[in-house]
Design a protein around this motif. Structure first.
Motif, PDB file in Angstrom:
ATOM      1  N   MET A  89       0.847  -1.172   0.000  1.00 16.09           N
ATOM      2  CA  MET A  89       0.000   0.000   0.000  1.00 16.09           C
ATOM      3  C   MET A  89       0.895   1.238   0.000  1.00 16.09           C
ATOM      4  O   MET A  89       1.930   1.274   0.636  1.00 16.09           O
ATOM      5  N   ARG A  90       0.455   2.260  -0.722  1.00 11.80           N
ATOM      6  CA  ARG A  90       1.154   3.535  -0.783  1.00 11.80           C
ATOM      7  C   ARG A  90       0.160   4.644  -0.456  1.00 11.80           C
ATOM      8  O   ARG A  90      -1.049   4.478  -0.596  1.00 11.80           O
ATOM      9  N   ALA A  91       0.700   5.784  -0.034  1.00 15.09           N
ATOM     10  CA  ALA A  91      -0.116   6.976   0.204  1.00 15.09           C
ATOM     11  C   ALA A  91       0.388   8.081  -0.701  1.00 15.09           C
ATOM     12  O   ALA A  91       1.596   8.257  -0.879  1.00 15.09           O
ATOM     13  N   ILE A  92      -0.547   8.793  -1.276  1.00 16.40           N
ATOM     14  CA  ILE A  92      -0.227   9.904  -2.169  1.00 16.40           C
ATOM     15  C   ILE A  92      -0.702  11.181  -1.497  1.00 16.40           C
ATOM     16  O   ILE A  92      -1.868  11.294  -1.108  1.00 16.40           O
ATOM     17  N   ARG A  93       0.200  12.141  -1.379  1.00 13.99           N
ATOM     18  CA  ARG A  93      -0.137  13.428  -0.766  1.00 13.99           C
ATOM     19  C   ARG A  93      -0.499  14.429  -1.842  1.00 13.99           C
ATOM     20  O   ARG A  93      -0.066  14.343  -2.976  1.00 13.99           O
ATOM     21  N   VAL A 105      -4.255  10.066  -0.122  1.00  4.64           N
ATOM     22  CA  VAL A 105      -4.941   9.028  -0.886  1.00  4.64           C
ATOM     23  C   VAL A 105      -4.193   7.719  -0.678  1.00  4.64           C
ATOM     24  O   VAL A 105      -3.012   7.613  -1.009  1.00  4.64           O
ATOM     25  N   PHE A 106      -4.880   6.734  -0.129  1.00  7.62           N
ATOM     26  CA  PHE A 106      -4.281   5.422   0.108  1.00  7.62           C
ATOM     27  C   PHE A 106      -4.619   4.521  -1.075  1.00  7.62           C
ATOM     28  O   PHE A 106      -5.782   4.388  -1.458  1.00  7.62           O
ATOM     29  N   THR A 107      -3.583   3.882  -1.617  1.00  7.78           N
ATOM     30  CA  THR A 107      -3.744   3.103  -2.833  1.00  7.78           C
ATOM     31  C   THR A 107      -2.937   1.801  -2.773  1.00  7.78           C
ATOM     32  O   THR A 107      -2.014   1.682  -1.974  1.00  7.78           O
ATOM     33  N   ASP A 108      -3.299   0.887  -3.643  1.00 13.81           N
ATOM     34  CA  ASP A 108      -2.566  -0.375  -3.716  1.00 13.81           C
ATOM     35  C   ASP A 108      -1.482  -0.350  -4.789  1.00 13.81           C
ATOM     36  O   ASP A 108      -1.001  -1.398  -5.210  1.00 13.81           O
ATOM     37  N   LEU A 109      -1.083   0.830  -5.224  1.00  9.18           N
ATOM     38  CA  LEU A 109      -0.017   0.917  -6.221  1.00  9.18           C
ATOM     39  C   LEU A 109       1.243   0.235  -5.703  1.00  9.18           C
ATOM     40  O   LEU A 109       1.596   0.373  -4.540  1.00  9.18           O
ATOM     41  N   HIS A 110       1.891  -0.498  -6.587  1.00  9.65           N
ATOM     42  CA  HIS A 110       3.127  -1.179  -6.226  1.00  9.65           C
ATOM     43  C   HIS A 110       4.281  -0.491  -6.953  1.00  9.65           C
ATOM     44  O   HIS A 110       4.796  -0.991  -7.948  1.00  9.65           O
ATOM     45  N   LYS A 111       4.629   0.673  -6.420  1.00  9.27           N
ATOM     46  CA  LYS A 111       5.717   1.469  -6.983  1.00  9.27           C
ATOM     47  C   LYS A 111       6.667   1.831  -5.850  1.00  9.27           C
ATOM     48  O   LYS A 111       6.241   1.958  -4.708  1.00  9.27           O
ATOM     49  N   PRO A 112       7.921   2.080  -6.182  1.00  6.69           N
ATOM     50  CA  PRO A 112       8.819   2.618  -5.163  1.00  6.69           C
ATOM     51  C   PRO A 112       8.317   4.001  -4.714  1.00  6.69           C
ATOM     52  O   PRO A 112       7.674   4.719  -5.490  1.00  6.69           O
ATOM     53  N   LEU A 113       8.611   4.360  -3.481  1.00 10.25           N
ATOM     54  CA  LEU A 113       8.170   5.655  -2.962  1.00 10.25           C
ATOM     55  C   LEU A 113       8.581   6.814  -3.870  1.00 10.25           C
ATOM     56  O   LEU A 113       7.820   7.765  -4.054  1.00 10.25           O
ATOM     57  N   ALA A 114       9.764   6.749  -4.427  1.00  9.06           N
ATOM     58  CA  ALA A 114      10.261   7.828  -5.281  1.00  9.06           C
ATOM     59  C   ALA A 114       9.459   7.984  -6.571  1.00  9.06           C
ATOM     60  O   ALA A 114       9.527   9.025  -7.227  1.00  9.06           O
TER      61      ALA A 114
END
Length: 124
Positions: free
Chosen positions: A1-5, A92-101
């Motif tokens: 899980m990732r968060a997008i600001r 925004v909380f998402t299931d994207l599987h990307k590096p934080l950068a």
């Protein structure tokens, strides 16, 4: 899980401006991160500064076609002296599987001063 600001500002505390700025920010977060399906989102938290109270920004997310069922929560920011006023912030909380950068955080309008290090040239 990732968060997008993300963050943006409005000039006047009106429902129209709140909905327009929220919609613009939400759509830009989706676009810049390649999110095309609501199933990619877990939830959205929206905060506003204490000078924004004419409407709930979450309504703009709920009215985005295809994203009606995404859980959205609105809250008020703590009133820190000299903080940026008339500001709407997103997490925004998402299931994207990307590096934080590789996550594209989006700062629009007057909110660009919050994280100039993350503002993309096309947003400037």
């Amino acid at each position: 899980m990732r968060a997008i600001r993300g963050a943006t500002t409005i000039e006047h505390n009106t429902a129209e401006e709140i909905y327009a700025a929220t919609k613009e920010l939400f759509e830009e977060i989706l676009t810049q991160n390649g999110i095309t399906d609501s199933e990619q989102l877990t939830s959205v938290i929206i905060t506003v500064t204490e000078d924004i109270f004419a409407a709930f920004p979450a309504k703009a997310v709920r009215e985005t076609s295809g994203f009606e069922y995404v859980p959205v929560m609105g809250m008020q920011e703590i009133p820190v002296p000299n903080a940026l006023s008339m500001c709407i912030r997103f997490m925004v909380f998402t299931d994207l599987h990307k590096p934080l950068a590789d996550i594209n955080h989006v700062y629009l309008r007057g909110a660009k001063v919050l994280r100039p290090d993350l503002v993309k040239e096309e947003d400037a």
